[in-house]
Design a protein around this motif. Structure first.
Motif, PDB file in Angstrom:
ATOM      1  N   ASP A   1       0.832  -1.210   0.000  1.00 40.35           N
ATOM      2  CA  ASP A   1       0.000   0.000   0.000  1.00 40.35           C
ATOM      3  C   ASP A   1       0.864   1.257   0.000  1.00 40.35           C
ATOM      4  O   ASP A   1       0.564   2.236  -0.689  1.00 40.35           O
ATOM      5  CB  ASP A   1      -0.927  -0.001   1.217  1.00 40.35           C
ATOM      6  CG  ASP A   1      -2.038  -1.034   1.098  1.00 40.35           C
ATOM      7  OD1 ASP A   1      -2.281  -1.508  -0.034  1.00 40.35           O
ATOM      8  OD2 ASP A   1      -2.652  -1.371   2.127  1.00 40.35           O
ATOM      9  N   GLU A   2       1.950   1.227   0.775  1.00 36.62           N
ATOM     10  CA  GLU A   2       2.834   2.389   0.838  1.00 36.62           C
ATOM     11  C   GLU A   2       3.533   2.605  -0.502  1.00 36.62           C
ATOM     12  O   GLU A   2       3.716   3.755  -0.939  1.00 36.62           O
ATOM     13  CB  GLU A   2       3.874   2.196   1.943  1.00 36.62           C
ATOM     14  CG  GLU A   2       4.858   3.359   2.084  1.00 36.62           C
ATOM     15  CD  GLU A   2       4.168   4.698   2.323  1.00 36.62           C
ATOM     16  OE1 GLU A   2       4.709   5.724   1.846  1.00 36.62           O
ATOM     17  OE2 GLU A   2       3.096   4.723   2.971  1.00 36.62           O
ATOM     18  N   MET A   3       3.912   1.529  -1.172  1.00 33.31           N
ATOM     19  CA  MET A   3       4.519   1.646  -2.489  1.00 33.31           C
ATOM     20  C   MET A   3       3.543   2.269  -3.488  1.00 33.31           C
ATOM     21  O   MET A   3       3.938   3.093  -4.323  1.00 33.31           O
ATOM     22  CB  MET A   3       4.972   0.272  -2.984  1.00 33.31           C
ATOM     23  CG  MET A   3       6.181  -0.290  -2.246  1.00 33.31           C
ATOM     24  SD  MET A   3       6.599  -1.980  -2.765  1.00 33.31           S
ATOM     25  CE  MET A   3       7.023  -1.706  -4.488  1.00 33.31           C
ATOM     26  N   LYS A   4       2.270   1.896  -3.381  1.00 35.70           N
ATOM     27  CA  LYS A   4       1.260   2.480  -4.263  1.00 35.70           C
ATOM     28  C   LYS A   4       1.112   3.973  -3.993  1.00 35.70           C
ATOM     29  O   LYS A   4       1.040   4.780  -4.921  1.00 35.70           O
ATOM     30  CB  LYS A   4      -0.086   1.774  -4.058  1.00 35.70           C
ATOM     31  CG  LYS A   4      -0.132   0.343  -4.566  1.00 35.70           C
ATOM     32  CD  LYS A   4      -1.484  -0.277  -4.284  1.00 35.70           C
ATOM     33  CE  LYS A   4      -1.560  -1.707  -4.774  1.00 35.70           C
ATOM     34  NZ  LYS A   4      -2.868  -2.339  -4.448  1.00 35.70           N
ATOM     35  N   ARG A   5       1.052   4.331  -2.699  1.00 35.52           N
ATOM     36  CA  ARG A   5       0.921   5.750  -2.347  1.00 35.52           C
ATOM     37  C   ARG A   5       2.135   6.546  -2.821  1.00 35.52           C
ATOM     38  O   ARG A   5       2.001   7.673  -3.308  1.00 35.52           O
ATOM     39  CB  ARG A   5       0.735   5.900  -0.835  1.00 35.52           C
ATOM     40  CG  ARG A   5      -0.644   5.455  -0.332  1.00 35.52           C
ATOM     41  CD  ARG A   5      -0.863   5.887   1.112  1.00 35.52           C
ATOM     42  NE  ARG A   5      -0.007   5.143   2.029  1.00 35.52           N
ATOM     43  CZ  ARG A   5      -0.379   4.018   2.622  1.00 35.52           C
ATOM     44  NH1 ARG A   5      -1.567   3.504   2.390  1.00 35.52           N
ATOM     45  NH2 ARG A   5       0.438   3.400   3.462  1.00 35.52           N
ATOM     46  N   GLU A   6       3.320   5.949  -2.685  1.00 34.32           N
ATOM     47  CA  GLU A   6       4.534   6.629  -3.127  1.00 34.32           C
ATOM     48  C   GLU A   6       4.531   6.829  -4.632  1.00 34.32           C
ATOM     49  O   GLU A   6       4.952   7.868  -5.142  1.00 34.32           O
ATOM     50  CB  GLU A   6       5.757   5.807  -2.707  1.00 34.32           C
ATOM     51  CG  GLU A   6       7.096   6.438  -3.078  1.00 34.32           C
ATOM     52  CD  GLU A   6       7.320   7.791  -2.459  1.00 34.32           C
ATOM     53  OE1 GLU A   6       8.068   8.602  -3.055  1.00 34.32           O
ATOM     54  OE2 GLU A   6       6.752   8.050  -1.369  1.00 34.32           O
ATOM     55  N   ALA A   7       4.023   5.827  -5.372  1.00 32.00           N
ATOM     56  CA  ALA A   7       3.948   5.950  -6.829  1.00 32.00           C
ATOM     57  C   ALA A   7       3.001   7.076  -7.223  1.00 32.00           C
ATOM     58  O   ALA A   7       3.261   7.838  -8.157  1.00 32.00           O
ATOM     59  CB  ALA A   7       3.496   4.635  -7.432  1.00 32.00           C
ATOM     60  N   VAL A   8       1.875   7.193  -6.487  1.00 33.36           N
ATOM     61  CA  VAL A   8       0.921   8.265  -6.748  1.00 33.36           C
ATOM     62  C   VAL A   8       1.547   9.622  -6.474  1.00 33.36           C
ATOM     63  O   VAL A   8       1.390  10.589  -7.238  1.00 33.36           O
ATOM     64  CB  VAL A   8      -0.355   8.068  -5.924  1.00 33.36           C
ATOM     65  CG1 VAL A   8      -1.263   9.319  -6.033  1.00 33.36           C
ATOM     66  CG2 VAL A   8      -1.113   6.829  -6.388  1.00 33.36           C
ATOM     67  N   ARG A   9       2.298   9.707  -5.354  1.00 35.88           N
ATOM     68  CA  ARG A   9       2.939  10.984  -5.004  1.00 35.88           C
ATOM     69  C   ARG A   9       3.949  11.395  -6.070  1.00 35.88           C
ATOM     70  O   ARG A   9       4.074  12.576  -6.401  1.00 35.88           O
ATOM     71  CB  ARG A   9       3.637  10.855  -3.639  1.00 35.88           C
ATOM     72  CG  ARG A   9       2.675  10.853  -2.453  1.00 35.88           C
ATOM     73  CD  ARG A   9       3.432  11.088  -1.145  1.00 35.88           C
ATOM     74  NE  ARG A   9       4.291   9.976  -0.804  1.00 35.88           N
ATOM     75  CZ  ARG A   9       3.913   8.945  -0.023  1.00 35.88           C
ATOM     76  NH1 ARG A   9       2.687   8.911   0.460  1.00 35.88           N
ATOM     77  NH2 ARG A   9       4.754   7.985   0.243  1.00 35.88           N
ATOM     78  N   ARG A  10       4.674  10.444  -6.623  1.00 36.01           N
ATOM     79  CA  ARG A  10       5.664  10.754  -7.653  1.00 36.01           C
ATOM     80  C   ARG A  10       4.997  11.275  -8.919  1.00 36.01           C
ATOM     81  O   ARG A  10       5.527  12.170  -9.584  1.00 36.01           O
ATOM     82  CB  ARG A  10       6.486   9.528  -7.984  1.00 36.01           C
ATOM     83  CG  ARG A  10       7.455   9.126  -6.874  1.00 36.01           C
ATOM     84  CD  ARG A  10       8.115   7.796  -7.194  1.00 36.01           C
ATOM     85  NE  ARG A  10       9.017   7.379  -6.137  1.00 36.01           N
ATOM     86  CZ  ARG A  10       9.578   6.180  -6.077  1.00 36.01           C
ATOM     87  NH1 ARG A  10       9.317   5.286  -7.022  1.00 36.01           N
ATOM     88  NH2 ARG A  10      10.388   5.866  -5.074  1.00 36.01           N
ATOM     89  N   ARG A  11       3.821  10.729  -9.245  1.00 32.47           N
ATOM     90  CA  ARG A  11       3.122  11.197 -10.434  1.00 32.47           C
ATOM     91  C   ARG A  11       2.530  12.574 -10.233  1.00 32.47           C
ATOM     92  O   ARG A  11       2.363  13.330 -11.146  1.00 32.47           O
ATOM     93  CB  ARG A  11       2.020  10.211 -10.834  1.00 32.47           C
ATOM     94  CG  ARG A  11       2.559   8.910 -11.443  1.00 32.47           C
ATOM     95  CD  ARG A  11       1.452   8.171 -12.186  1.00 32.47           C
ATOM     96  NE  ARG A  11       0.402   7.710 -11.282  1.00 32.47           N
ATOM     97  CZ  ARG A  11       0.367   6.520 -10.709  1.00 32.47           C
ATOM     98  NH1 ARG A  11       1.345   5.666 -10.946  1.00 32.47           N
ATOM     99  NH2 ARG A  11      -0.595   6.147  -9.906  1.00 32.47           N
TER     100      ARG A  11
END
Length: 237
Positions: free
Chosen positions: A227-237
């Protein structure tokens, strides 16, 4: 439901074949309320992934020596609206502590249990994942049936053979590391407390309770990390 998914529209005979039970046993469990009522369409009844997941859990509990009453009590604690994946998680928590009880199945029996036609490449994928091992007899396999559903799921998403080998290496490497560190933690921080409290007679029971708790914690940590990896990917975009 999708017409293309054969597991969505199983007859009672097909369901029984998938879980390695007799039709009579499936109907007995249905009568005891261990699985939901089947879907009715006119004079026909159909079973789906929810029935499959719950019956596979029943088999896992039986392998652990649960009585019928204990199985009923266990299943009562699982919400009626739990998804097949959520029910399968209970099997995941149980399976690692089940004694090695592989079943010997012919290729035809394995195909019925998996609910899929299996090519030679598919069998190679199962072997890479540790789900099956060949025997000296041609087209007869030693099958870790508790993990067959995992193998089928990875087969359905088209996991390449190379990725299966790599995934098994990752699981083995990290699993060994986690096991060593947790064993060290138990010896260093838990066992002295047990000795000091004078509960050494109950040590085996404590250890058996410790095992599934660590697996549950690992599953939770993995889910949180994803879940944290998904959130981090969203933040990067």
């Amino acid at each position: 439901m999708t017409d293309g998914d054969p597991s969505e529209n199983l007859s009672v005979e097909q369901l029984a074949s998938r879980v390695g039970m007799t039709v009579r046993t499936v109907r007995f469990y249905a009568g005891r309320g261990l699985i939901p009522s089947p879907r009715r369409e006119g004079r026909h009844v159909f079973y789906g992934p929810d029935h499959l997941a719950r019956l596979e859990l029943v088999r896992e509990l039986q392998a652990h020596g649960f009585t019928l009453a204990a199985i009923e009590g266990y299943l009562e604690k699982i919400p009626a609206d739990a998804s097949p994946a959520q029910v399968a998680l209970h099997r995941t928590l149980l399976a690692p502590w089940n004694p090695e009880l592989p079943e010997t199945l012919t290729r035809e029996q394995l195909v019925k249990r998996a609910g899929h036609e299996l090519t030679d490449d598919d069998l190679e994928l199962f072997a890479a994942l540790g789900v099956i091992e060949p025997t000296p007899v041609e087209d007869v396999f030693s099958v870790a049936t508790a993990h067959l559903g995992v193998g089928v799921g990875l087969l359905e998403i088209g996991m390449p053979l190379e990725a299966a080998h790599e995934a098994r290496r990752i699981f083995t490497d990290h699993g060994t590391q986690v096991a060593e560190e947790l064993t060290g933690l138990f010896k260093r921080a838990v066992w002295p407390h047990i000795k000091q409290s004078g509960q050494t007679a109950e040590a085996t029971a404590v250890i058996e309770r410790f095992k599934p708790l660590t697996i549950a914690a690992l599953v939770t940590a993995y889910e949180q990390a994803v879940d944290e990896m998904k959130r981090e990917a969203v933040r990067r975009r």
